[in-house]
Enzyme design. Structure first.
Site, PDB file in Angstrom:
ATOM      1  N   TYR A  11      -0.219  -7.493   5.106  1.00  0.00           N
ATOM      2  CA  TYR A  11      -0.568  -8.297   6.280  1.00  0.00           C
ATOM      3  C   TYR A  11      -1.198  -7.456   7.390  1.00  0.00           C
ATOM      4  CZ  TYR A  11       0.314 -11.106  10.510  1.00  0.00           C
ATOM      5  OH  TYR A  11       0.206 -11.776  11.709  1.00  0.00           O
ATOM      6  N   LEU A  33       0.260  -3.542  -4.693  1.00  0.00           N
ATOM      7  CA  LEU A  33       0.167  -5.006  -4.757  1.00  0.00           C
ATOM      8  C   LEU A  33       1.512  -5.664  -5.018  1.00  0.00           C
ATOM      9  CD1 LEU A  33      -3.245  -5.519  -6.617  1.00  0.00           C
ATOM     10  CD2 LEU A  33      -2.787  -5.337  -4.159  1.00  0.00           C
ATOM     11  N   GLY A  36       1.171  -6.932  -1.330  1.00  0.00           N
ATOM     12  CA  GLY A  36      -0.193  -7.124  -0.857  1.00  0.00           C
ATOM     13  C   GLY A  36      -1.015  -8.028  -1.758  1.00  0.00           C
ATOM     14  N   TYR A 140      16.539  -0.832   7.084  1.00  0.00           N
ATOM     15  CA  TYR A 140      15.085  -0.764   7.245  1.00  0.00           C
ATOM     16  C   TYR A 140      14.718   0.129   8.428  1.00  0.00           C
ATOM     17  CZ  TYR A 140      10.527  -2.291   8.968  1.00  0.00           C
ATOM     18  OH  TYR A 140       9.248  -2.325   9.467  1.00  0.00           O
ATOM     19  N   GLY A 283      22.447  -7.223  11.207  1.00  0.00           N
ATOM     20  CA  GLY A 283      21.465  -6.233  11.661  1.00  0.00           C
ATOM     21  C   GLY A 283      20.461  -6.715  12.674  1.00  0.00           C
ATOM     22  N   ASP A 284      20.596  -7.933  13.203  1.00  0.00           N
ATOM     23  CA  ASP A 284      19.631  -8.466  14.169  1.00  0.00           C
ATOM     24  C   ASP A 284      20.061  -8.171  15.602  1.00  0.00           C
ATOM     25  OD1 ASP A 284      17.651  -9.528  12.607  1.00  0.00           O
ATOM     26  OD2 ASP A 284      18.459 -11.567  12.581  1.00  0.00           O
TER      27      ASP A 284
END
Length: 329
Positions: A11, A33, A36, A140, A283-284
């Protein structure tokens, strides 16, 4: 001289490729890919392979006169990273190690890194500044921070200069209408809301409404993907001009809650978008809003597509024209 864009079929990577092509750069794209899309790459040479494959990277560097790398390739789903941390350390951290080793071996000393606001965790201050504490609340973010630190030590040992761009919530689509946001699975709020507007999902999930914010939902800083792409181009320029390694936040400096985003999407689309409150996701952080003054002053970055209505409007135009995304899955 060429710019290598890893993850350039994704993106944000595809929008960076578009921005580089618009100013006549020679582009090489490396992408496995996994996430992607071939059709998202608007030009340049595409190599399909994995950064953890040394022979693949030797081919890419050996066949092209590369003087700078823009590194997007990574797994980036917060929820998945909490369930499968090994995948994120192996792909993100080890993949970056392999890339840096091959860059150094082939004499490529400039890299622009796609980092994230998730490196901060729960912020100490709002807006967040680059020298604030980094204490990620998810795997992450932890892997992205580890990648930044790895680049720091490659700079110390080998003179590989880097610019790390910690950006906030990318959204929107290219003005030309040829590329947009198409993830599988989709986890980003704006495309999920627009899928609900298109009737492709019964409702939009709101993960928690008990956060310490005005309406109880998480607040994020949304930045148009083409403004992000422009910052990567400016960062390449900085390194080519002999600039030292640096870290920059990229955001608009204004936060919108999940409920506000949904309301604006209803106005933009003219559709009724049902919303259902669900449990918080692990985790937010409650609020992530950037100070981008350093990027404005040192990179000369000036985001121009900063109204959330326009950001969502550009995404809506792409999703209406491409209801099945790129159609390659």
């Amino acid at each position: 001289m060429a710019v290598l864009v890893t993850g350039g079929a994704g993106y944000i990577g595809s929008h960076a490729v578009a921005a580089l092509l618009e100013r006549g750069e020679d582009i090489v794209v490396a992408d496995n890919l996994q996430q992607g899309h071939r059709n998202a790459v608007l030009g340049g040479k595409l190599y399909v392979g994995d950064l953890r494959d040394g022979d693949f990277l030797d081919t890419v560097f050996g066949e092209n006169d590369i003087d700078a790398v823009i590194h997007f390739a990574a797994n980036s789903l917060v929820g998945e990273s909490m369930k499968d941390p090994a995948k994120y350390y192996h792909n993100n951290v080890y993949g970056t190690l392999c890339l840096l080793e091959k860059m150094n071996a082939h004499g490529v000393k400039r890299i622009v890194f796609s980092s994230t606001a998730a490196t901060y965790g729960e912020p100490e201050n709002i807006p967040i500044r680059e020298d604030d504490r980094t204490l990620p609340t998810n795997t992450y973010g932890e892997t992205k921070l580890a990648m930044e630190k790895m680049m720091k030590w490659f700079d110390v040992a080998h003179g590989v200069k880097y610019v790390s761009l910690r950006y906030f919530n990318a959204a929107g689509a290219h003005a030309g209408g040829r590329i947009g946001e198409d993830h599988h699975p989709e986890t980003h709020l704006v495309p999920l809301v627009l899928q609900a507007a298109l009737g492709q999902r019964p409702h939009i999930a709101v993960f928690g409404e008990d956060y310490p914010t005005e309406d109880g939902t998480c607040i994020r800083d949304y930045i148009h993907v083409s403004d992000l792409a422009d910052a990567h181009v400016l960062a390449v320029d900085r390194l080519r001009q002999g600039g030292d390694s640096a870290v920059y936040n990229l955001g608009n400096g204004t936060g919108f809650s999940v409920k506000q985003v949904i309301d604006i999407a209803r106005q933009v689309t003219g559709r009724d978008i049902p919303a259902v409150v669900e449990a918080r996701r692990a985790g937010d952080p409650a609020v992530l809003v950037a100070s981008s003054e350093r990027a404005r002053q040192e990179l000369g970055w000036n985001p121009t597509r900063n109204k959330l209505e326009d950001i969502i409007g550009s995404a809506w135009a792409w999703h209406q024209a491409n209801p099945n995304g790129y159609g390659d899955r």
